[in-house]
Design an enzyme around this catalytic site. Structure first.
Site, PDB file in Angstrom:
ATOM      1  CE  LYS A 102    -135.796  79.083 -47.777  1.00 28.92           C
ATOM      2  NZ  LYS A 102    -136.741  78.788 -48.871  1.00 28.92           N
TER       3      LYS A 102
ATOM      4  CG  ASP B 189    -105.917  63.152 -28.313  1.00 25.20           C
ATOM      5  OD1 ASP B 189    -106.784  64.039 -28.354  1.00 25.20           O
ATOM      6  OD2 ASP B 189    -104.715  63.365 -28.543  1.00 25.20           O
ATOM      7  CD  GLU B 190    -109.770  65.900 -29.583  1.00 25.54           C
ATOM      8  OE1 GLU B 190    -109.494  65.424 -28.461  1.00 25.54           O
ATOM      9  OE2 GLU B 190    -109.183  66.887 -30.072  1.00 25.54           O
TER      10      GLU B 190
ATOM     11  N   GLY C 173    -106.197  67.104 -18.548  1.00 26.79           N
ATOM     12  CA  GLY C 173    -105.155  66.408 -19.302  1.00 26.79           C
ATOM     13  C   GLY C 173    -103.809  66.811 -18.731  1.00 26.79           C
TER      14      GLY C 173
ATOM     15  N   GLY D 251    -107.532  73.753 -19.607  1.00 33.52           N
ATOM     16  CA  GLY D 251    -106.967  74.673 -18.622  1.00 33.52           C
ATOM     17  C   GLY D 251    -107.299  74.314 -17.183  1.00 33.52           C
TER      18      GLY D 251
END
Lengths: 404, 404
Positions: free
Chosen positions: B92, B169-170, B353, B331
């Site tokens: 909370k 790939d996620e 990638g 990057g």
């Protein structure tokens, strides 16, 4: 499969909002597009996202435009669950500069794969035989560390005041002094006693906790022990845990979603997930029968427009999905009931902790003050008129103020 | 039980930071204190939080002070899982104005209840027989919608270049064209073929998806099918799902945590959960062997201090908990390897990638360029020197630049 699409709206900023939407549409689906050979484009076209619209809101000092963009995604890109959905539309994108996920619109075929609430507003009203009024819920003053007897005393006091539901404190995980199943059995007995006295049933929402891969089994044991309702910290456990509880035919009791941790997502204007989506649409499709959220009153209130939109998302007609009860919480006292009624209408649950336990006459009187306030407002009377007949309400208005 | 305590640090603002810490210490535990009778205080004292410190950072225009506060919570307030922990220290509270959860320090007794990584840095190095260098990972260019044959071709090309790991790939949930278990079996075969050619093993990290109450079973089926490693969207499924996978003795393969959705929590200075805690400490104690996080390079980079602290939290000695591999991502191209090595040292995974697939000579040459860059930097050579022996690295430096 027909080419049905999910529409996703983001709040973001860019030199060119439409270009940004187009980049997201490719980047979050097939990864690259213009450099693909034509045959590959033809093959991947059914999976490609599409920029639908860009709505500028303001020009920023750095020359960028802040605004809403909408991207459509083919439903075939997702499995029918919220982890797939959120990862696919906001997973890596959430880490890509200023961008907030604000709304999702689903085609009916996709919605049908989600459980939605098993009971919803109408089902819960039926169980409580309470039709034409807001319901009333009370929260234990505290739970952690208290002896079982203290909790029983608290439960009885609240129930005798005429509340419809009593919920555990959401931080109640370490419950060795009053274990989950034993609480459920004990409070059920007390509820039967108080119903014999007051004529009113009261449902107890027990906090469902434990290893995530054992939650459904634990929920079934709760049902067997006579549980009326489950409180669940949906964001701490993940939306899919709610989904699997709601989809389980043996967990045939309402589920109350607590918003704990929601403030880690919604308050920033630049990042996160907007409350009407997070605590509204997603909670509803995943199966919450009742959803607590911060009320728009008090010091650290939820923005009123957001709170009202959240309630609308819980209650607006949605193909084949039952309506969830909005439960605006925090800072609620009897004097606020006319405002609550004006803002959220009949289909809400008035939820109070301090506004019940802090009553000068104790929790039973505190609950009674709310019952009388709700009856008055629903009948079109003022609180001042009602207070003439209700010393409990008069005392509450004396303490906390409020429209007479 | 001895009175062991968890220290929790928040970034917040208030007129009086110490008073705010004291209010949180009560509000998040026993609920109220000064108005309790002495006997009740004595009974609840073991559950009471305590304000430990307040460190002002700046005075704001509204007269409030912005700063760090630390509150201690008794371990007995929690069950041994992250939903209990996060609900109890930030549930909370997250909705109570400007407050960000930034750090947690655990006593050893509490840590022991968490699985931690099954393999960790040392275990993974052992499986790959790769000791004194950063590891290299490659990501499929894209997965969604591609025919199985395309994915096999991509996998083979990456493996032939000499990468240590290849990950899905996620966003790859809807995988009907290349189903999970079939991918695992097919890529295993290809990995055996490429290892026969290159002499180097390669591990495939398959994206674990599905209903949350079936994940452990699905993971076991993956292990039976020969899986090397699992990719897992921890924040989409919840930390407890990772915990239960890591704690399952039958899921005896490394788990790679993807940071999808993390941007919904960490970027705001005022709200949410800081990355070193979210993607560092919590991922590690819940059992991630490898943790991806946004690199501090490029356009929308993670703040460098935060990224380095995150990596420290994954690798610093922690009683009885193995170290997790930091995987700074996004990057990354071969020219960045000296910078990566200077920033994150030996115990990291270089993850690329576009920096592999975008190589002018294709993915195999792209991977080879990284392998040569890592070998050079680890041996204390410059990339320029290494590029004289490696046309692949020379071509990468030509395209992306970087320290020669």
């Amino acid at each position: 499969m027909s080419d049905q699409r999910i529409l996703v709206t983001y709040l973001t900023q860019a030199k060119d909002l439409h270009k940004k939407a187009a980049a997201i549409a490719v980047g979050m689906t097939v990864g690259s597009w213009t450099d693909l050979p034509a045959a590959k484009q033809a093959e991947l076209a059914p999976y490609l996202g599409e920029a639908v619209s860009a709505t500028p809101l303001e020009t920023l000092e750095n020359g960028e435009t802040r605004g809403l963009i909408t991207v459509s995604y083919p439903t075939r890109n997702f499995t029918h669950d919220i982890p797939s959905l959120l990862t696919g539309i906001f997973g890596k994108l959430s880490m890509d500069g200023k961008i907030k996920l604000v709304d999702i619109t689903f085609p009916e075929s996709f919605l049908q794969a989600f459980p939605g609430p098993k009971f919803g507003i109408d089902g819960l009203r039926g169980r409580l035989d309470a039709q034409n009024r807001p319901l009333l819920m009370s929260i234990f003053k505290s739970c952690l560390g208290l002896p079982f007897e203290d909790l029983k005393t608290q439960f009885r006091a609240q129930a005798l005041g005429g509340v419809d539901l009593v919920k555990d404190d959401e931080i109640f995980f370490a419950d060795d002094r009053a274990p989950f199943l034993e609480r459920i059995r004990a409070f059920k007995e007390i509820a039967q006693e108080t119903e014999a006295q007051t004529g009113k049933p009261v449902l107890y929402a027990a906090n469902l906790t434990g290893p995530i891969n054992e939650l459904n089994e634990k929920a079934k044991r709760a049902v067997e022990a006579g549980a009326d309702c489950l409180l669940f910290n949906v964001l701490a456990f993940g939306f899919d845990a709610l989904h699997r509880l709601a989809a389980d035919p043996d967990v045939n009791i309402p589920i109350m979603a607590h918003p704990a941790l929601a403030g880690a997502y919604y308050p920033s204007p630049d990042y996160g997930i907007a409350t009407p989506l997070l605590l509204g649409t997603l909670m509803r499709i995943a199966g919450a029968d009742l959803v607590l959220f911060p009320s728009p009153y008090g010091n650290v209130a939820l923005d009123k427009t957001e709170a009202l939109q959240l309630a609308t998302n819980l209650t607006t007609p949605l193909e084949g999905v039952r309506r969830s009860f909005p439960v605006p919480s925090a800072g609620i006292h009897p004097g606020l009931v006319p405002q609550l009624y004006a803002d959220f209408g009949l289909d809400q649950i008035v939820n109070a902790g301090g506004g019940i336990h802090g009553h000068p006459g104790g929790a039973t009187a505190g609950a009674k003050a709310f019952v009388d306030a709700i009856a008055a407002v629903t009948a079109g009377h003022t609180l001042g008129e009602a207070a003439n007949q209700s010393p409990e309400l008069a005392a509450a208005l004396e303490k906390w103020g409020g429209a007479r």
